[in-house]
Design an enzyme around this catalytic site. Sequence first.
Site, PDB file in Angstrom:
ATOM      1  N   LYS A   1       0.834  -1.211   0.000  1.00 20.80           N
ATOM      2  CA  LYS A   1       0.000   0.000   0.000  1.00 20.80           C
ATOM      3  C   LYS A   1       0.873   1.268   0.000  1.00 20.80           C
ATOM      4  O   LYS A   1       0.510   2.270  -0.617  1.00 20.80           O
ATOM      5  CB  LYS A   1      -0.938   0.023   1.223  1.00 20.80           C
TER       6      LYS A   1
ATOM      7  N   LYS B   1      -8.147 -15.115 -13.486  1.00 22.51           N
ATOM      8  CA  LYS B   1      -9.356 -15.079 -12.643  1.00 22.51           C
ATOM      9  C   LYS B   1     -10.338 -13.988 -13.064  1.00 22.51           C
ATOM     10  O   LYS B   1      -9.908 -12.890 -13.425  1.00 22.51           O
ATOM     11  CB  LYS B   1      -8.922 -14.762 -11.204  1.00 22.51           C
TER      12      LYS B   1
ATOM     13  N   LYS C   1     -13.060  -7.848 -10.994  1.00 26.79           N
ATOM     14  CA  LYS C   1     -13.635  -6.537 -11.275  1.00 26.79           C
ATOM     15  C   LYS C   1     -12.587  -5.605 -11.867  1.00 26.79           C
ATOM     16  O   LYS C   1     -12.869  -4.777 -12.715  1.00 26.79           O
ATOM     17  CB  LYS C   1     -14.178  -5.930  -9.978  1.00 26.79           C
TER      18      LYS C   1
HETATM   19  P1  AMP Z   1     -12.362  -9.799  -3.906  1.00 32.69           P
HETATM   20  O1  AMP Z   1     -13.518  -8.889  -3.617  1.00 32.69           O
HETATM   21  O2  AMP Z   1     -11.887  -9.761  -5.304  1.00 32.69           O
HETATM   22  O3  AMP Z   1     -11.265  -9.661  -2.868  1.00 32.69           O
HETATM   23  O4  AMP Z   1     -12.906 -11.273  -3.712  1.00 32.69           O
HETATM   24  C1  AMP Z   1     -13.532 -11.708  -2.566  1.00 32.69           C
HETATM   25  C2  AMP Z   1     -13.411 -13.201  -2.460  1.00 32.69           C
HETATM   26  O5  AMP Z   1     -13.833 -13.863  -3.642  1.00 32.69           O
HETATM   27  C3  AMP Z   1     -11.980 -13.673  -2.202  1.00 32.69           C
HETATM   28  O6  AMP Z   1     -11.997 -14.650  -1.174  1.00 32.69           O
HETATM   29  C4  AMP Z   1     -11.535 -14.284  -3.493  1.00 32.69           C
HETATM   30  O7  AMP Z   1     -10.703 -15.390  -3.293  1.00 32.69           O
HETATM   31  C5  AMP Z   1     -12.810 -14.741  -4.140  1.00 32.69           C
HETATM   32  N1  AMP Z   1     -12.689 -14.565  -5.599  1.00 32.69           N
HETATM   33  C6  AMP Z   1     -12.629 -13.392  -6.264  1.00 32.69           C
HETATM   34  N2  AMP Z   1     -12.533 -13.609  -7.599  1.00 32.69           N
HETATM   35  C7  AMP Z   1     -12.515 -14.947  -7.780  1.00 32.69           C
HETATM   36  C8  AMP Z   1     -12.420 -15.803  -8.927  1.00 32.69           C
HETATM   37  N3  AMP Z   1     -12.370 -15.324 -10.175  1.00 32.69           N
HETATM   38  N4  AMP Z   1     -12.425 -17.138  -8.729  1.00 32.69           N
HETATM   39  C9  AMP Z   1     -12.496 -17.644  -7.487  1.00 32.69           C
HETATM   40  N5  AMP Z   1     -12.584 -16.907  -6.368  1.00 32.69           N
HETATM   41  C10 AMP Z   1     -12.600 -15.567  -6.497  1.00 32.69           C
END
Ligand code: AMP
Length: 332
Positions: free
Chosen positions: A112, A195, A198
Amino acid sequence: MKEIVVSGIRPTGKLHLGNYFGAFKNFLTLQEEFNSYFFIADYHSLTTHPTQSDMAGSVKRVLAEYIALGLDPEKCTIYIQSDLPETAELYLMLNMNAYLGELERVTSFKDKVRSQPNNINAGLLTYPVLMAADILIHKGVKVPVGKDQEQHLEMARTFGNRFNRLYQTDIFPEPQAFSAGKELVKVPGLTGGGKMSKSAGDADTIYLDESAETLKKKIMRAVSDSGPTVPGAPKSQPVQNLFDLMSLVCKTETIEFFDQEHKNGSIRYGDLKKQLAADMENFIAPLREKIQDTLNNEKRLDEIAKFGAEKARKNARETMNAVREAVGFKKN
Ligand code: AMP
């Protein structure tokens, strides 16, 4: 007695298919098997975005999505972090015994410092202390986190143990990372990369409340390739991604059919996408409706948040009374 699980959810906009299959399905298992606490981490979100335009709306959105998708306020405790002043109090106490050197060494802090050099606030530095407070306030022993959170969890153990030692008490157990998800999958995005994410843009993601029209458009525009060059050629990454997405929502026969077409070299990606879009719509439609209904029912959402906060506070007050007593303050 069931073991205590604590997990935080950041209020960062809408859930997508990756969040659902990669994280949320895990929560549904946890609420059945453990004494689970799920909180919406609104304090945490201030460390990177101190002046959010619609904090209340974002928090409500996350709560609504989680309820709509199956978190049951009777089975688990779901609450908003800032509804629990005990967490803030424990954070303050733990901060007194958290040292600058150890906080500065945390990888996520160093990242950060590089990524937001104009906003290195003390909240960011003490992020692991707040995370420790979130877990220790419930005497959590299991924390469903990914690899990236291992270091934070190690610090939660350090802070809990240090408190126990300094005040000669055994209030805090040691929280451990664990993964309940046997079937957790990595969900690929639509733009041919890794993956679904967003940060890769709207075209990469399928939101759980995507309209039928947008859903179809996004899938029809998904990246593929120019077709197998020779029969039996391996699938390219973008095409493998489409198959991986199919495996989440399509019937086995459908997948086998297109797999065979690919092997034969006769596959038409337009047909595959049409089928994927139709099956995805069947999967998304009921979720979309539930999310909308839940969001529209503000009164119910308020009640759920209040109910969760009361449940969580009962536990938190007990912990804080023990902490206050150990330190030498009067009980509340
Ligand atoms: P984030 O808001 O991107 O931090 O995601 C929140 C949760 O969703 C985390 O525990 C990630 O591991 C899971 N996650 C996000 N994107 C993916 C993805 N494409 N495939 C699997 N798990 C995901």
